[in-house]
Design a protein around this motif. Structure first.
Motif, PDB file in Angstrom:
ATOM      1  N   PRO A  49     -17.859 -38.968  71.158  1.00 38.18           N
ATOM      2  CA  PRO A  49     -18.139 -38.302  70.490  1.00 38.18           C
ATOM      3  C   PRO A  49     -17.318 -36.744  69.960  1.00 38.18           C
ATOM      4  O   PRO A  49     -16.904 -36.207  68.805  1.00 38.18           O
ATOM      5  N   GLY A  50     -16.347 -36.139  71.514  1.00 36.83           N
ATOM      6  CA  GLY A  50     -15.816 -35.154  70.740  1.00 36.83           C
ATOM      7  C   GLY A  50     -14.870 -35.358  69.929  1.00 36.83           C
ATOM      8  O   GLY A  50     -14.318 -34.429  69.543  1.00 36.83           O
ATOM      9  N   THR A  51     -14.232 -36.780  70.080  1.00 36.88           N
ATOM     10  CA  THR A  51     -12.916 -37.078  69.713  1.00 36.88           C
ATOM     11  C   THR A  51     -13.182 -36.911  68.308  1.00 36.88           C
ATOM     12  O   THR A  51     -12.532 -36.681  66.831  1.00 36.88           O
ATOM     13  N   VAL A  52     -14.866 -37.497  67.766  1.00 30.57           N
ATOM     14  CA  VAL A  52     -14.740 -37.727  66.316  1.00 30.57           C
ATOM     15  C   VAL A  52     -14.534 -36.489  65.919  1.00 30.57           C
ATOM     16  O   VAL A  52     -14.432 -36.105  65.245  1.00 30.57           O
ATOM     17  N   ARG A  53     -15.873 -35.696  66.519  1.00 30.69           N
ATOM     18  CA  ARG A  53     -15.369 -34.034  66.152  1.00 30.69           C
ATOM     19  C   ARG A  53     -14.971 -33.197  65.792  1.00 30.69           C
ATOM     20  O   ARG A  53     -14.570 -32.848  64.632  1.00 30.69           O
ATOM     21  N   ILE A  54     -12.918 -33.715  66.736  1.00 30.98           N
ATOM     22  CA  ILE A  54     -11.728 -33.435  65.915  1.00 30.98           C
ATOM     23  C   ILE A  54     -11.672 -33.821  64.782  1.00 30.98           C
ATOM     24  O   ILE A  54     -10.714 -33.435  64.366  1.00 30.98           O
ATOM     25  N   HIS A  55     -11.806 -35.286  65.106  1.00 31.48           N
ATOM     26  CA  HIS A  55     -11.223 -35.898  63.579  1.00 31.48           C
ATOM     27  C   HIS A  55     -11.651 -35.588  62.509  1.00 31.48           C
ATOM     28  O   HIS A  55     -11.229 -35.566  61.457  1.00 31.48           O
ATOM     29  N   VAL A  56     -12.992 -34.612  62.677  1.00 32.31           N
ATOM     30  CA  VAL A  56     -13.325 -34.561  61.107  1.00 32.31           C
ATOM     31  C   VAL A  56     -13.302 -32.839  60.969  1.00 32.31           C
ATOM     32  O   VAL A  56     -13.189 -32.477  60.048  1.00 32.31           O
ATOM     33  N   SER A  57     -12.899 -32.328  62.275  1.00 34.36           N
ATOM     34  CA  SER A  57     -12.027 -31.095  61.047  1.00 34.36           C
ATOM     35  C   SER A  57     -10.998 -30.666  60.807  1.00 34.36           C
ATOM     36  O   SER A  57     -10.180 -30.482  60.169  1.00 34.36           O
ATOM     37  N   ASN A  58      -9.894 -31.929  61.470  1.00 34.99           N
ATOM     38  CA  ASN A  58      -9.043 -32.239  60.867  1.00 34.99           C
ATOM     39  C   ASN A  58      -9.031 -32.823  59.298  1.00 34.99           C
ATOM     40  O   ASN A  58      -8.446 -32.329  58.476  1.00 34.99           O
ATOM     41  N   ILE A  59      -9.992 -33.554  59.059  1.00 30.13           N
ATOM     42  CA  ILE A  59     -10.077 -34.225  57.657  1.00 30.13           C
ATOM     43  C   ILE A  59     -10.392 -32.879  57.031  1.00 30.13           C
ATOM     44  O   ILE A  59     -10.031 -33.393  56.129  1.00 30.13           O
ATOM     45  N   LEU A  60     -11.237 -32.431  57.367  1.00 30.05           N
ATOM     46  CA  LEU A  60     -11.851 -30.884  56.636  1.00 30.05           C
ATOM     47  C   LEU A  60     -10.876 -30.425  56.428  1.00 30.05           C
ATOM     48  O   LEU A  60     -10.482 -30.105  55.406  1.00 30.05           O
ATOM     49  N   ALA A  61     -10.128 -29.999  56.656  1.00 30.34           N
ATOM     50  CA  ALA A  61      -8.612 -28.687  56.693  1.00 30.34           C
ATOM     51  C   ALA A  61      -7.338 -29.934  55.965  1.00 30.34           C
ATOM     52  O   ALA A  61      -6.989 -28.935  54.989  1.00 30.34           O
ATOM     53  N   LYS A  62      -7.490 -30.964  56.228  1.00 29.14           N
ATOM     54  CA  LYS A  62      -6.666 -31.808  54.805  1.00 29.14           C
ATOM     55  C   LYS A  62      -7.019 -31.568  53.611  1.00 29.14           C
ATOM     56  O   LYS A  62      -5.845 -31.831  52.885  1.00 29.14           O
ATOM     57  N   LEU A  63      -8.337 -32.281  53.333  1.00 31.72           N
ATOM     58  CA  LEU A  63      -8.563 -32.110  51.956  1.00 31.72           C
ATOM     59  C   LEU A  63      -9.146 -30.413  51.853  1.00 31.72           C
ATOM     60  O   LEU A  63      -9.421 -31.006  50.439  1.00 31.72           O
ATOM     61  N   HIS A  64      -9.017 -29.326  52.492  1.00 32.45           N
ATOM     62  CA  HIS A  64      -9.519 -28.425  51.973  1.00 32.45           C
ATOM     63  C   HIS A  64     -10.739 -27.873  51.237  1.00 32.45           C
ATOM     64  O   HIS A  64     -11.077 -28.184  50.493  1.00 32.45           O
ATOM     65  N   VAL A  65     -11.473 -28.553  52.389  1.00 34.02           N
ATOM     66  CA  VAL A  65     -13.044 -27.993  52.081  1.00 34.02           C
ATOM     67  C   VAL A  65     -13.859 -27.769  53.209  1.00 34.02           C
ATOM     68  O   VAL A  65     -13.371 -27.490  54.132  1.00 34.02           O
ATOM     69  N   GLU A  66     -14.886 -27.270  53.263  1.00 34.88           N
ATOM     70  CA  GLU A  66     -15.682 -26.236  54.297  1.00 34.88           C
ATOM     71  C   GLU A  66     -16.396 -27.659  54.763  1.00 34.88           C
ATOM     72  O   GLU A  66     -17.111 -27.162  56.002  1.00 34.88           O
ATOM     73  N   ASN A  67     -17.187 -28.289  54.319  1.00 40.11           N
ATOM     74  CA  ASN A  67     -18.386 -28.735  55.459  1.00 40.11           C
ATOM     75  C   ASN A  67     -18.068 -29.930  54.586  1.00 40.11           C
ATOM     76  O   ASN A  67     -17.259 -31.184  53.690  1.00 40.11           O
ATOM     77  N   ARG A  68     -18.786 -31.805  55.655  1.00 38.17           N
ATOM     78  CA  ARG A  68     -18.804 -32.821  55.271  1.00 38.17           C
ATOM     79  C   ARG A  68     -19.347 -33.233  54.151  1.00 38.17           C
ATOM     80  O   ARG A  68     -18.993 -34.143  53.839  1.00 38.17           O
TER      81      ARG A  68
END
Length: 216
Positions: free
Chosen positions: A177-196
């Motif tokens: 789950p911690g790995t998924v959280r980091i992937h989600v953080s990277n995804i948000l950064a790369k897509l330049h969005v604030e939330n899921r």
């Protein structure tokens, strides 16, 4: 984890000066106990086996057995150990490999003592943390939305867009789950969005996820 719990640490870095500096900085905090230091990946694997710390802080760039391989070996035998990766500079592939191996976060070695201590506490509690400097560096400019997402990030994004929680995404992909959280953080950064939610909408609008998966 209670406020009085002492977090047992192992530090690993092939540079003696860095290792000594980390030891001095972290020894100042009353809730930390440094139970050992290692000057390479192989030594880190052996030391963690002997001391069973709560958290391992490990350099990613080391000769012979590097940090990523050491993380893999350690977590294969002792999955309860929390790993915080340290790096002198951000290299996307190396950092991604560390996260895939099971690290719950990473920091630049230039981080302050307070920043490192805060990251250790987050990781010790099972959370994940990223150095703020990583976000813009990992989010390359790209000519099209999402073209800098890694294959694993696309796997996570497709399930995020389908409305799955991090726990369910982790189960489907065989990740922590911690790995998924980091992937989600990277995804948000790369897509330049604030939330899921915004990431899910953007992913569907730009065809980044398959219709059959996003609509399930």
């Amino acid at each position: 984890m209670s406020a009085t719990h002492t977090i047992r640490l192992v530090l690993a870095d092939d540079h003696a000066v860095v290792l000594e500096g980390l030891s001095m900085v972290l020894s100042r905090f009353d809730d930390f106990e440094i139970v050992g230091t290692a000057n390479g990946g192989a030594d880190a694997v052996a030391l963690v086996a002997d001391t069973e710390p709560d958290v391992l802080l490990i350099d990613l760039s080391m000769p012979e057995v590097d940090g990523v391989e050491a993380i893999r070996r350690i977590l294969a035998d002792r999955p309860r150990v929390r790993v915080l990766a340290l790096t002198a500079f951000l290299e996307h592939q190396l950092v991604t490999a560390a996260i895939e191996a099971g690290a719950l976060g990473y920091l630049l070695k230039s981080a302050s003592g307070e920043e490192i201590a805060a990251a250790v506490r987050i990781v010790a509690a099972g959370g994940s943390t990223l150095t703020p400097a990583a976000l813009p560096m990992l989010a390359g400019p790209g000519d099209q939305v999402g073209d800098d997402l890694t294959p694993r990030e696309r796997d996570v994004l497709s399930r995020l867009a389908a409305g799955l929680s991090n726990k369910h995404i982790a189960t489907e992909l065989g990740l922590r789950p911690g790995t998924v959280r980091i992937h989600v953080s990277n995804i948000l950064a790369k897509l330049h969005v604030e939330n899921r939610t915004a990431a899910a909408v953007l992913a569907r609008d730009h065809g980044l996820v398959a219709d059959d998966l996003s609509g399930r």
